[in-house]
Scaffold this motif. Structure first.
Motif, PDB file in Angstrom:
ATOM      1  N   ARG A 238       9.202  35.433  38.641  1.00  0.00           N
ATOM      2  CA  ARG A 238       8.066  35.397  39.556  1.00  0.00           C
ATOM      3  C   ARG A 238       8.454  35.237  41.018  1.00  0.00           C
ATOM      4  NH1 ARG A 238       3.504  31.368  37.358  1.00  0.00           N
ATOM      5  NH2 ARG A 238       2.781  31.907  39.447  1.00  0.00           N
ATOM      6  N   GLY A 239       9.745  35.117  41.291  1.00  0.00           N
ATOM      7  CA  GLY A 239      10.175  34.952  42.661  1.00  0.00           C
ATOM      8  C   GLY A 239       9.813  33.593  43.234  1.00  0.00           C
ATOM      9  N   ILE A 240       9.811  32.552  42.393  1.00  0.00           N
ATOM     10  CA  ILE A 240       9.468  31.194  42.813  1.00  0.00           C
ATOM     11  C   ILE A 240      10.745  30.440  43.182  1.00  0.00           C
ATOM     12  CG2 ILE A 240       8.470  28.991  42.069  1.00  0.00           C
ATOM     13  CD1 ILE A 240       6.770  30.550  40.090  1.00  0.00           C
ATOM     14  N   GLU A 241      10.706  29.695  44.278  1.00  0.00           N
ATOM     15  CA  GLU A 241      11.807  28.794  44.603  1.00  0.00           C
ATOM     16  C   GLU A 241      11.657  27.532  43.767  1.00  0.00           C
ATOM     17  OE1 GLU A 241      12.879  28.031  48.678  1.00  0.00           O
ATOM     18  OE2 GLU A 241      11.648  29.723  49.324  1.00  0.00           O
ATOM     19  N   SER A 242      12.735  27.121  43.106  1.00  0.00           N
ATOM     20  CA  SER A 242      12.647  25.925  42.267  1.00  0.00           C
ATOM     21  C   SER A 242      13.979  25.197  42.246  1.00  0.00           C
ATOM     22  CB  SER A 242      12.242  26.297  40.837  1.00  0.00           C
ATOM     23  OG  SER A 242      13.265  27.041  40.201  1.00  0.00           O
ATOM     24  N   ILE A 243      13.900  23.919  41.896  1.00  0.00           N
ATOM     25  CA  ILE A 243      15.104  23.105  41.760  1.00  0.00           C
ATOM     26  C   ILE A 243      14.824  22.010  40.734  1.00  0.00           C
ATOM     27  CG2 ILE A 243      14.482  21.492  43.608  1.00  0.00           C
ATOM     28  CD1 ILE A 243      17.479  21.400  44.345  1.00  0.00           C
ATOM     29  N   ALA A 244      15.848  21.648  39.979  1.00  0.00           N
ATOM     30  CA  ALA A 244      15.755  20.531  39.034  1.00  0.00           C
ATOM     31  C   ALA A 244      16.602  19.391  39.572  1.00  0.00           C
ATOM     32  CB  ALA A 244      16.247  20.948  37.650  1.00  0.00           C
ATOM     33  N   LEU A 245      15.987  18.221  39.741  1.00  0.00           N
ATOM     34  CA  LEU A 245      16.697  17.039  40.221  1.00  0.00           C
ATOM     35  C   LEU A 245      17.074  16.170  39.034  1.00  0.00           C
ATOM     36  CD1 LEU A 245      14.558  16.002  43.335  1.00  0.00           C
ATOM     37  CD2 LEU A 245      16.625  17.412  43.261  1.00  0.00           C
ATOM     38  N   ARG A 246      18.363  16.082  38.749  1.00  0.00           N
ATOM     39  CA  ARG A 246      18.837  15.287  37.618  1.00  0.00           C
ATOM     40  C   ARG A 246      19.165  13.888  38.118  1.00  0.00           C
ATOM     41  NH1 ARG A 246      22.742  20.284  36.042  1.00  0.00           N
ATOM     42  NH2 ARG A 246      21.129  21.646  35.157  1.00  0.00           N
ATOM     43  N   ILE A 247      18.160  13.034  38.098  1.00  0.00           N
ATOM     44  CA  ILE A 247      18.303  11.693  38.655  1.00  0.00           C
ATOM     45  C   ILE A 247      18.683  10.694  37.569  1.00  0.00           C
ATOM     46  CG2 ILE A 247      16.717  12.151  40.558  1.00  0.00           C
ATOM     47  CD1 ILE A 247      14.536  10.782  39.020  1.00  0.00           C
ATOM     48  N   PRO A 248      19.292   9.579  37.961  1.00  0.00           N
ATOM     49  CA  PRO A 248      19.622   8.527  36.988  1.00  0.00           C
ATOM     50  C   PRO A 248      18.396   7.694  36.646  1.00  0.00           C
ATOM     51  CG  PRO A 248      20.383   7.884  39.159  1.00  0.00           C
ATOM     52  CD  PRO A 248      19.820   9.274  39.304  1.00  0.00           C
ATOM     53  N   ALA A 249      18.601   6.560  36.002  1.00  0.00           N
ATOM     54  CA  ALA A 249      17.489   5.691  35.602  1.00  0.00           C
ATOM     55  C   ALA A 249      16.752   5.191  36.837  1.00  0.00           C
ATOM     56  CB  ALA A 249      18.017   4.517  34.788  1.00  0.00           C
ATOM     57  N   VAL A 250      15.427   5.312  36.826  1.00  0.00           N
ATOM     58  CA  VAL A 250      14.597   4.964  37.977  1.00  0.00           C
ATOM     59  C   VAL A 250      14.051   3.549  37.819  1.00  0.00           C
ATOM     60  CG1 VAL A 250      12.556   5.582  39.336  1.00  0.00           C
ATOM     61  CG2 VAL A 250      13.940   7.370  38.260  1.00  0.00           C
ATOM     62  N   GLN A 251      14.126   2.776  38.907  1.00  0.00           N
ATOM     63  CA  GLN A 251      13.534   1.444  38.931  1.00  0.00           C
ATOM     64  C   GLN A 251      12.620   1.344  40.143  1.00  0.00           C
ATOM     65  OE1 GLN A 251      13.884  -0.375  36.472  1.00  0.00           O
ATOM     66  NE2 GLN A 251      15.938  -0.362  35.640  1.00  0.00           N
ATOM     67  N   GLY A 252      11.577   0.520  40.032  1.00  0.00           N
ATOM     68  CA  GLY A 252      10.664   0.344  41.150  1.00  0.00           C
ATOM     69  C   GLY A 252       9.662  -0.750  40.867  1.00  0.00           C
ATOM     70  N   GLU A 253       8.805  -1.015  41.858  1.00  0.00           N
ATOM     71  CA  GLU A 253       7.833  -2.103  41.733  1.00  0.00           C
ATOM     72  C   GLU A 253       6.875  -1.902  40.566  1.00  0.00           C
ATOM     73  OE1 GLU A 253       9.137  -1.915  46.007  1.00  0.00           O
ATOM     74  OE2 GLU A 253       8.589  -0.486  44.443  1.00  0.00           O
ATOM     75  N   LEU A 254       6.641  -0.662  40.159  1.00  0.00           N
ATOM     76  CA  LEU A 254       5.675  -0.383  39.089  1.00  0.00           C
ATOM     77  C   LEU A 254       6.305  -0.403  37.701  1.00  0.00           C
ATOM     78  CD1 LEU A 254       3.684   2.518  40.806  1.00  0.00           C
ATOM     79  CD2 LEU A 254       3.061   0.112  40.637  1.00  0.00           C
ATOM     80  N   ASP A 255       7.570  -0.813  37.618  1.00  0.00           N
ATOM     81  CA  ASP A 255       8.250  -0.803  36.323  1.00  0.00           C
ATOM     82  C   ASP A 255       7.541  -1.676  35.296  1.00  0.00           C
ATOM     83  OD1 ASP A 255      10.723  -0.127  34.680  1.00  0.00           O
ATOM     84  OD2 ASP A 255      10.735  -2.308  34.605  1.00  0.00           O
ATOM     85  N   GLY A 256       6.933  -2.773  35.750  1.00  0.00           N
ATOM     86  CA  GLY A 256       6.249  -3.658  34.810  1.00  0.00           C
ATOM     87  C   GLY A 256       5.082  -2.999  34.105  1.00  0.00           C
ATOM     88  N   GLU A 257       4.511  -1.929  34.708  1.00  0.00           N
ATOM     89  CA  GLU A 257       3.396  -1.220  34.090  1.00  0.00           C
ATOM     90  C   GLU A 257       3.864  -0.146  33.124  1.00  0.00           C
ATOM     91  OE1 GLU A 257       0.336   0.126  36.758  1.00  0.00           O
ATOM     92  OE2 GLU A 257       0.945  -1.306  38.291  1.00  0.00           O
ATOM     93  N   SER A 258       5.173   0.126  33.095  1.00  0.00           N
ATOM     94  CA  SER A 258       5.663   1.190  32.222  1.00  0.00           C
ATOM     95  C   SER A 258       6.631   0.642  31.185  1.00  0.00           C
ATOM     96  CB  SER A 258       6.308   2.305  33.044  1.00  0.00           C
ATOM     97  OG  SER A 258       7.322   1.773  33.881  1.00  0.00           O
ATOM     98  N   THR A 259       7.907   0.493  31.540  1.00  0.00           N
ATOM     99  CA  THR A 259       8.891   0.097  30.536  1.00  0.00           C
ATOM    100  C   THR A 259       9.175  -1.395  30.511  1.00  0.00           C
ATOM    101  OG1 THR A 259      10.817   0.302  31.998  1.00  0.00           O
ATOM    102  CG2 THR A 259      10.016   2.316  30.945  1.00  0.00           C
ATOM    103  N   GLY A 260       9.121  -2.079  31.674  1.00  0.00           N
ATOM    104  CA  GLY A 260       9.500  -3.476  31.733  1.00  0.00           C
ATOM    105  C   GLY A 260      10.975  -3.708  31.522  1.00  0.00           C
ATOM    106  N   ARG A 261      11.770  -2.631  31.560  1.00  0.00           N
ATOM    107  CA  ARG A 261      13.186  -2.748  31.202  1.00  0.00           C
ATOM    108  C   ARG A 261      13.999  -3.531  32.220  1.00  0.00           C
ATOM    109  NH1 ARG A 261      14.395   3.719  31.874  1.00  0.00           N
ATOM    110  NH2 ARG A 261      13.740   3.907  34.042  1.00  0.00           N
ATOM    111  N   LEU A 262      13.506  -3.602  33.468  1.00  0.00           N
ATOM    112  CA  LEU A 262      14.245  -4.337  34.491  1.00  0.00           C
ATOM    113  C   LEU A 262      13.937  -5.828  34.474  1.00  0.00           C
ATOM    114  CD1 LEU A 262      16.104  -4.265  36.997  1.00  0.00           C
ATOM    115  CD2 LEU A 262      14.072  -3.788  38.382  1.00  0.00           C
ATOM    116  N   TRP A 263      12.751  -6.199  33.974  1.00  0.00           N
ATOM    117  CA  TRP A 263      12.274  -7.559  34.136  1.00  0.00           C
ATOM    118  C   TRP A 263      13.161  -8.596  33.443  1.00  0.00           C
ATOM    119  CZ3 TRP A 263       9.986 -10.036  37.585  1.00  0.00           C
ATOM    120  CH2 TRP A 263       9.467 -11.327  37.346  1.00  0.00           C
TER     121      TRP A 263
END
Length: 213
Positions: free
Chosen positions: A156-181
């Protein structure tokens, strides 16, 4: 959150969605969020409450819509890419797929990984419903999503990119995984911090705000 497997691999939408929206809004952009719910939506965004697994719902929301940039936080397999890009009259603009380093961990290559290691042979499927199987399913699904986006971009002639990021942490982690707490609690109570494999296996995290920026 359209996730069918364990929450530790399905948190990028919640952890990144709000910081990303706020970063774009701060720069004066109009922001539209496609989500099953508004729990993590930033103030000032236009919300399309749609389950992206529902093709008719996607078409109803996106048919004829045009954007300069689409950031996909919830494509976990090739079908998710196909459903999105096959909406009649939908122009996504440039597409950023938030992917994962897990695409390397399901191959026969060993860390540290280089981009070319994506072409490694995918390891056999582990026993179903085990932690290894959930991680394998996640990595294989993300690989398929990346490949589907790449093929669609060429077609389709679309510009695209895939960002292969590591494990994400942030202030909202408690609402999702809680893995950092648990780690925070241990640091605060002064107890010993236990490292898997005696700390021999390096692990890299990234802050959600930095990814958004």
């Amino acid at each position: 959150r359209n996730c069918d497997w364990s929450s530790d691999v399905c948190s990028s939408d919640l952890l990144l969605g709000r910081p990303l929206s706020e970063a774009l809004l701060a720069r004066g952009h109009d922001v539209t969020v496609l989500s099953r719910g508004a729990r993590s939506a930033a103030r000032g965004v236009r919300l399309f409450p749609v389950d992206r697994g529902d093709p008719s719902g996607l078409s109803l929301a996106l048919s004829g819509q045009r954007f300069d940039l689409t950031v996909d936080l919830l494509a976990y397999d090739a079908d998710a890419i196909h459903r999105l890009l096959e909406v009649p009259g939908f122009d996504p603009g440039r597409v950023v797929l938030v992917s994962t380093g897990q695409v390397y961990l399901v191959t026969d290559r060993s860390p540290p990984f280089r981009e070319a290691d994506f072409d490694g042979t995918v390891i056999p499927e582990p026993e179903p419903n085990t932690r290894a199987w959930h991680n394998w399913t996640y990595g294989v699904g993300k690989r398929a999503a990346e490949l589907a986006l790449g093929r669609a971009s060429v077609a389709r002639g679309i510009e695209s990119i895939a960002l292969r990021i590591p494990a994400v942490q942030g202030e909202l982690d408690g609402e999702s995984t809680g893995r950092l707490w648990a780690w925070i609690e241990r640091v605060l109570d002064g107890g010993p911090v236990l490292l898997p494999e005696d700390g021999a296996q390096p692990l890299r995290f990234v802050y959600a705000g930095d990814v958004a920026e």
